[in-house]
Design a protein around this motif. Structure first.
Motif, PDB file in Angstrom:
ATOM      1  N   THR A 111       0.823  -1.211   0.000  1.00 27.62           N
ATOM      2  CA  THR A 111       0.000   0.000   0.000  1.00 27.62           C
ATOM      3  C   THR A 111       0.860   1.265   0.000  1.00 27.62           C
ATOM      4  N   SER A 112       2.027   1.203   0.624  1.00 28.28           N
ATOM      5  CA  SER A 112       2.940   2.356   0.562  1.00 28.28           C
ATOM      6  C   SER A 112       3.409   2.590  -0.868  1.00 28.28           C
ATOM      7  N   PHE A 113       3.780   1.514  -1.538  1.00 26.99           N
ATOM      8  CA  PHE A 113       4.191   1.626  -2.939  1.00 26.99           C
ATOM      9  C   PHE A 113       3.038   2.145  -3.801  1.00 26.99           C
ATOM     10  N   GLY A 114       1.829   1.672  -3.548  1.00 27.84           N
ATOM     11  CA  GLY A 114       0.668   2.115  -4.304  1.00 27.84           C
ATOM     12  C   GLY A 114       0.380   3.594  -4.117  1.00 27.84           C
ATOM     13  N   HIS A 115       0.542   4.080  -2.887  1.00 24.69           N
ATOM     14  CA  HIS A 115       0.295   5.502  -2.630  1.00 24.69           C
ATOM     15  C   HIS A 115       1.390   6.385  -3.241  1.00 24.69           C
ATOM     16  N   ILE A 116       2.623   5.940  -3.216  1.00 20.95           N
ATOM     17  CA  ILE A 116       3.702   6.702  -3.861  1.00 20.95           C
ATOM     18  C   ILE A 116       3.471   6.750  -5.367  1.00 20.95           C
ATOM     19  N   LEU A 117       3.106   5.614  -5.945  1.00 18.39           N
ATOM     20  CA  LEU A 117       2.817   5.555  -7.370  1.00 18.39           C
ATOM     21  C   LEU A 117       1.616   6.432  -7.719  1.00 18.39           C
ATOM     22  N   GLY A 118       0.563   6.357  -6.902  1.00 20.03           N
ATOM     23  CA  GLY A 118      -0.638   7.159  -7.147  1.00 20.03           C
ATOM     24  C   GLY A 118      -0.380   8.649  -7.027  1.00 20.03           C
ATOM     25  N   ALA A 119       0.382   9.039  -6.020  1.00 17.86           N
ATOM     26  CA  ALA A 119       0.694  10.467  -5.858  1.00 17.86           C
ATOM     27  C   ALA A 119       1.508  10.985  -7.039  1.00 17.86           C
ATOM     28  N   GLY A 120       2.438  10.189  -7.516  1.00 18.34           N
ATOM     29  CA  GLY A 120       3.214  10.589  -8.691  1.00 18.34           C
ATOM     30  C   GLY A 120       2.350  10.715  -9.935  1.00 18.34           C
ATOM     31  N   LEU A 121       1.436   9.762 -10.110  1.00 16.67           N
ATOM     32  CA  LEU A 121       0.523   9.826 -11.251  1.00 16.67           C
ATOM     33  C   LEU A 121      -0.387  11.055 -11.180  1.00 16.67           C
ATOM     34  N   ILE A 122      -0.935  11.308 -10.003  1.00 19.64           N
ATOM     35  CA  ILE A 122      -1.850  12.440  -9.844  1.00 19.64           C
ATOM     36  C   ILE A 122      -1.132  13.764 -10.084  1.00 19.64           C
ATOM     37  N   LEU A 123       0.046  13.930  -9.496  1.00 16.22           N
ATOM     38  CA  LEU A 123       0.794  15.172  -9.700  1.00 16.22           C
ATOM     39  C   LEU A 123       1.254  15.321 -11.148  1.00 16.22           C
ATOM     40  N   GLY A 124       1.686  14.236 -11.746  1.00 11.91           N
ATOM     41  CA  GLY A 124       2.132  14.292 -13.140  1.00 11.91           C
ATOM     42  C   GLY A 124       1.008  14.609 -14.099  1.00 11.91           C
ATOM     43  N   LEU A 125      -0.147  13.970 -13.911  1.00 16.20           N
ATOM     44  CA  LEU A 125      -1.284  14.245 -14.786  1.00 16.20           C
ATOM     45  C   LEU A 125      -1.821  15.660 -14.563  1.00 16.20           C
ATOM     46  N   ALA A 126      -1.780  16.134 -13.326  1.00 20.70           N
ATOM     47  CA  ALA A 126      -2.235  17.504 -13.063  1.00 20.70           C
ATOM     48  C   ALA A 126      -1.288  18.514 -13.697  1.00 20.70           C
ATOM     49  N   GLN A 127       0.000  18.265 -13.642  1.00 23.40           N
ATOM     50  CA  GLN A 127       0.964  19.184 -14.236  1.00 23.40           C
ATOM     51  C   GLN A 127       0.855  19.196 -15.760  1.00 23.40           C
ATOM     52  N   ALA A 128       0.488  18.044 -16.332  1.00 24.59           N
ATOM     53  CA  ALA A 128       0.323  17.975 -17.796  1.00 24.59           C
ATOM     54  C   ALA A 128      -1.012  18.539 -18.251  1.00 24.59           C
ATOM     55  N   GLY A 129      -1.894  18.840 -17.295  1.00 25.75           N
ATOM     56  CA  GLY A 129      -3.192  19.398 -17.636  1.00 25.75           C
ATOM     57  C   GLY A 129      -4.229  18.359 -18.014  1.00 25.75           C
ATOM     58  N   LEU A 130      -3.963  17.095 -17.704  1.00 22.42           N
ATOM     59  CA  LEU A 130      -4.889  16.026 -18.052  1.00 22.42           C
ATOM     60  C   LEU A 130      -5.857  15.670 -16.919  1.00 22.42           C
ATOM     61  N   LEU A 131      -5.680  16.289 -15.786  1.00 26.63           N
ATOM     62  CA  LEU A 131      -6.529  15.958 -14.634  1.00 26.63           C
ATOM     63  C   LEU A 131      -7.209  17.197 -14.114  1.00 26.63           C
TER      64      LEU A 131
END
Length: 91
Positions: free
Chosen positions: A71-91
């Protein structure tokens, strides 16, 4: 600091999206992906304390350390995805 430096620092801060159903869906998907990776990737399961409750068969053989690690790995992966998609303007 000069005004130019402050402007450059302000531009370096990533945009953080507010919570929405899309953000939750990305975090859930990242945690399920981490669970699948952990299910097939962890060679020695069940070392250490066991889980205090009975869980479905997907978690069979998992102990507390495996569950916390996955679950720690999942949350790190999820946070990276969310921040990356938000920075790209896709979220």
């Amino acid at each position: 600091m000069t005004l130019l430096n402050l402007n450059l620092l302000a531009a370096a801060v990533p945009t953080t999206p507010t919570w929405s159903f899309n953000v939750a869906l990305i975090m859930i998907t990242a945690n399920v992906f981490a669970l699948v990776v952990g299910r097939y990737g962890i060679k020695v399961k069940g070392v250490g304390p066991s889980l205090p409750v009975q869980l479905p068969g997907l978690f069979a053989g998992f102990g507390l350390p495996e569950l916390l690690g996955i679950t720690s790995f999942g949350h790190i992966l999820g946070a990276g995805l969310i921040l990356g998609l938000a920075q790209a303007g896709l979220l």
